[in-house]
Design a protein around this motif. Sequence first.
Motif, PDB file in Angstrom:
ATOM      1  N   ARG A   1       1.124   3.863  -3.164  1.00 20.20           N
ATOM      2  CA  ARG A   1       0.571   5.330  -2.902  1.00 20.20           C
ATOM      3  C   ARG A   1       1.887   6.251  -3.268  1.00 20.20           C
ATOM      4  O   ARG A   1       1.688   7.423  -3.909  1.00 20.20           O
ATOM      5  CB  ARG A   1       0.411   5.846  -1.305  1.00 20.20           C
ATOM      6  N   THR A   2       3.059   5.858  -3.128  1.00 19.55           N
ATOM      7  CA  THR A   2       4.250   6.533  -3.710  1.00 19.55           C
ATOM      8  C   THR A   2       4.265   6.763  -4.815  1.00 19.55           C
ATOM      9  O   THR A   2       4.638   7.690  -5.615  1.00 19.55           O
ATOM     10  CB  THR A   2       5.487   5.930  -2.741  1.00 19.55           C
ATOM     11  N   GLN A  47       0.887  -1.267   0.007  1.00 20.09           N
ATOM     12  CA  GLN A  47      -0.234  -0.053   0.027  1.00 20.09           C
ATOM     13  C   GLN A  47       0.747   1.221   0.083  1.00 20.09           C
ATOM     14  O   GLN A  47       0.683   2.326  -0.568  1.00 20.09           O
ATOM     15  CB  GLN A  47      -0.636  -0.117   1.149  1.00 20.09           C
ATOM     16  N   ARG A  48       1.927   1.206   0.743  1.00 21.87           N
ATOM     17  CA  ARG A  48       2.696   2.446   0.859  1.00 21.87           C
ATOM     18  C   ARG A  48       3.674   2.717  -0.674  1.00 21.87           C
ATOM     19  O   ARG A  48       3.655   3.691  -0.916  1.00 21.87           O
ATOM     20  CB  ARG A  48       3.828   2.137   1.945  1.00 21.87           C
ATOM     21  N   ASN A  75      -6.466   8.655  -6.481  1.00 20.03           N
ATOM     22  CA  ASN A  75      -6.222   8.473  -5.069  1.00 20.03           C
ATOM     23  C   ASN A  75      -7.245   8.682  -4.151  1.00 20.03           C
ATOM     24  O   ASN A  75      -7.316   9.785  -3.808  1.00 20.03           O
ATOM     25  CB  ASN A  75      -4.837   9.006  -4.674  1.00 20.03           C
ATOM     26  N   VAL A  93       1.729   6.509  -7.085  1.00 17.19           N
ATOM     27  CA  VAL A  93       0.747   7.161  -7.829  1.00 17.19           C
ATOM     28  C   VAL A  93       1.093   8.660  -7.632  1.00 17.19           C
ATOM     29  O   VAL A  93       0.832   9.510  -8.397  1.00 17.19           O
ATOM     30  CB  VAL A  93      -0.403   6.920  -6.694  1.00 17.19           C
ATOM     31  N   THR A  94       1.672   9.139  -6.443  1.00 17.09           N
ATOM     32  CA  THR A  94       2.088  10.381  -6.366  1.00 17.09           C
ATOM     33  C   THR A  94       3.129  10.773  -7.185  1.00 17.09           C
ATOM     34  O   THR A  94       3.177  11.875  -8.037  1.00 17.09           O
ATOM     35  CB  THR A  94       2.777  10.532  -4.772  1.00 17.09           C
ATOM     36  N   GLU A 107      -4.358   0.208   4.857  1.00 14.79           N
ATOM     37  CA  GLU A 107      -3.127   0.258   5.599  1.00 14.79           C
ATOM     38  C   GLU A 107      -3.658   0.126   7.192  1.00 14.79           C
ATOM     39  O   GLU A 107      -3.187  -0.607   8.007  1.00 14.79           O
ATOM     40  CB  GLU A 107      -2.076   1.390   5.341  1.00 14.79           C
ATOM     41  N   THR A 144       1.437  10.900 -10.751  1.00 12.68           N
ATOM     42  CA  THR A 144       0.489  12.242 -10.664  1.00 12.68           C
ATOM     43  C   THR A 144       1.544  13.592 -10.906  1.00 12.68           C
ATOM     44  O   THR A 144       1.088  14.438 -11.515  1.00 12.68           O
ATOM     45  CB  THR A 144      -0.327  12.491  -9.249  1.00 12.68           C
ATOM     46  N   SER A 186      -6.311   3.338  -0.097  1.00 12.79           N
ATOM     47  CA  SER A 186      -5.169   2.525   0.380  1.00 12.79           C
ATOM     48  C   SER A 186      -4.978   2.881   1.770  1.00 12.79           C
ATOM     49  O   SER A 186      -4.343   2.092   2.487  1.00 12.79           O
ATOM     50  CB  SER A 186      -4.098   3.122  -0.697  1.00 12.79           C
ATOM     51  N   VAL A 187      -5.176   4.065   2.130  1.00  7.44           N
ATOM     52  CA  VAL A 187      -5.023   4.466   3.264  1.00  7.44           C
ATOM     53  C   VAL A 187      -5.554   3.711   4.588  1.00  7.44           C
ATOM     54  O   VAL A 187      -5.244   3.125   5.455  1.00  7.44           O
ATOM     55  CB  VAL A 187      -4.806   5.993   3.893  1.00  7.44           C
ATOM     56  N   GLY A 229      -8.155   7.321  -1.461  1.00  8.43           N
ATOM     57  CA  GLY A 229      -7.939   7.051  -0.062  1.00  8.43           C
ATOM     58  C   GLY A 229      -8.072   5.674   0.570  1.00  8.43           C
ATOM     59  O   GLY A 229      -8.024   5.434   1.683  1.00  8.43           O
TER      60      GLY A 229
END
Length: 715
Positions: free
Chosen positions: A416-417, A412-413, A463, A419-420, A471, A423, A467-468, A465
């Motif tokens: 997200r990284t 998940q981490r 994104n 995706v950032t 986690e 983006t 994924s957050v 949320g």
Amino acid sequence: MNKNNLEDIGTDPNLPLLLTELQSSIAEAGWFIQQMARDYNTRFALWDGQSHDGRKHKVQLGREAFPFEGASDQRIRLADEFINEDVKMLKTAWRRSVIQTTAIGSNNIASAQKVTWLMEWLFKNHLKAETDCEVELLANWRQTHGLAVMGVFWEQERRLEMKQLDAFVLRDAAIAAAEQGDPGALLMMEKIMDPLQEPAMVEMLQQMAPILDAQGARKVLRDLRYLRTAEIPVAYPIKSLPRLMALRPFVDVFWQAGAKSLQRSRWVAHSEWLTETELRDRVVTDGWDADFVTKAIEQKGKSALAGVDNFTMDWTINRSRTSTGQNDYRDLIQVFHFYRKGIDRRTGVPALYCTIASPAVKDSYARHELAPYQHGKYPYVEFVRERIDGPMTESRGMADILAPSQNEVKAQRDARTDVTSITTMPPALVPMSRAKTRLSFGPGTQHGVRKPGEISWMTPPMNDGRSVEMERAVRASADRYSGRFGDNTPPVIAQLFAQDLTESFLGEMAAVGQMTLQLAQQYLTDMQVMRVVGNLAQPFHIDRDQIQGQFDMQLTFDARLIDMEFVQQKMTAFEKLLNADQMGVIDRAGYIAIAATWLDPNLAERVVRSPDAAAQSEAADEKNNLSLIINGIEPQMVEAGQNYGLRLQTLEETLRANPIMPQLIEAREDRKALLEARIKHLNFMIQQQQNASTGRTGAESGLASLQNAQMEGAI
């Protein structure tokens, strides 16, 4: 002798069969050894192809990075986080634990408290640094792999010195002894000088100096005969103390695979790596076979066992991330200490033997003898995190349990990284005809286009949320499963887990303490013990039968004591109990020592005295108060914190023992008033304690009382 029976033991240790058992055990435990490697990699977040920046790169991976070059490859240390918290809890429990020694049999009750003081001195004072280090290693391995072992040995270190023998001095002493009616020494001198008596004299010298071999003893005799002087090596002790050694299963210590406990295994062995100097020294100091030592030195730096020791060395190399990890073993020689229970072939009696050998030396061994420790057990204690099946190796470590959660958090981490990253810099859509055109991106950059909209950004993934939240759910599940303190675990459950963790660990440490005590009773002299605990009611150094069943030991710790608010509440409640104790059944000195440990164990070690020392100090202080009274000075009347009963008893006994003191006091009214006030104060404070009331001193100043009486008489 039955060559196929490991339990049929005599003067021949049956080395081939013993080494075969060792190899078989390692093979059967191969799955556990590999699991330990996975546990290590999980805890420290290690895998192939890592880079220092936490990104995936083809140069490190040796293949194309997925999903793209520079994608996130973060190190998530969830298992390390949980294990570190457990280890800190166990270290705190050990440091703040209360050692309690219970006597078995009424004859030992008087000694139990002093045995407790001795063990506290050994573990938490004299050997504190070494013990804390081994306990921390043990706790880490126990929680990481689910299993660890503590070796409990007695370390005796000796040094050699050369004693000068002078034939003329020996002769003069022998003549003087003969003149006093003892001709034995003179006859001995005659035998020393007689070459025909050499075999008997060689044997005698070897008894005097056990480290002398036959050749060295003959040289001493010849030097005395012809040079009239000789040097004889004498070993003297410089250390005699217990040694605790944390050991990793099937890396440092080995046993019969599938055993439910070490004491039920047919054999247990631990590995030791020695320098050439240390190995040669043991020929002299420990009587190791010189031929074995020579052959073992030829195997310097080599793996003695196929598989497991390569694993140990590989582990070292991986940990250091260099090619020099092998150097840790390059100049060392490996030997094994085998302990095994069996039937002594000569007597038919069960016995515990110790054999020192090396799998790399097939045809000789360093030493084979009855195990030196009189407690009759293997000198090892297992630390098992959980009991879910028969064999100890079925215990799971926290790294194994948390690996899936840690991997999910990492996924998940990383997602997200990534995706950032996408983006921030989305892929560009360009016409096929310009696909090979290198485009640069950044503030103010320009790109020419043939028609509007020719170059555009690809829509990046959303994104939202989830994924957050995923986690958080994974972490909450891990917290709840592990009983971790926090919002995800009910406080009662977290407390239950913490208490169970510390109690099980301290129960295992109590077994270590019990074994250490038994070794101390075997090796420490009464004089050494008395230097620590004072006079003994009975001998501490005892025989084998008494060692095996004289004292039990417990280590206790309440996990709630980490919360200082709870400590204050507990002390307040106990003080009420002390005040209600009208029969004096509570050991107040014991309570003070324990309460001080609750508040600050390090400070308690410095300021809390033993009851004997405290009593001696109070008695001496009260005798000084009596001297003040005789000199017309009023001693201070302390309202709390003193043993008033002991002080009153000391005062009365001192007056009875010295008739001159009462006469001196009777000779002056001020002295009489001071003494009466002192006795009245002590009696009042004793009554106050009995009545559960603090009150005031209960006695008017002695001099003030005398002045008031004189004033009343004058009126």
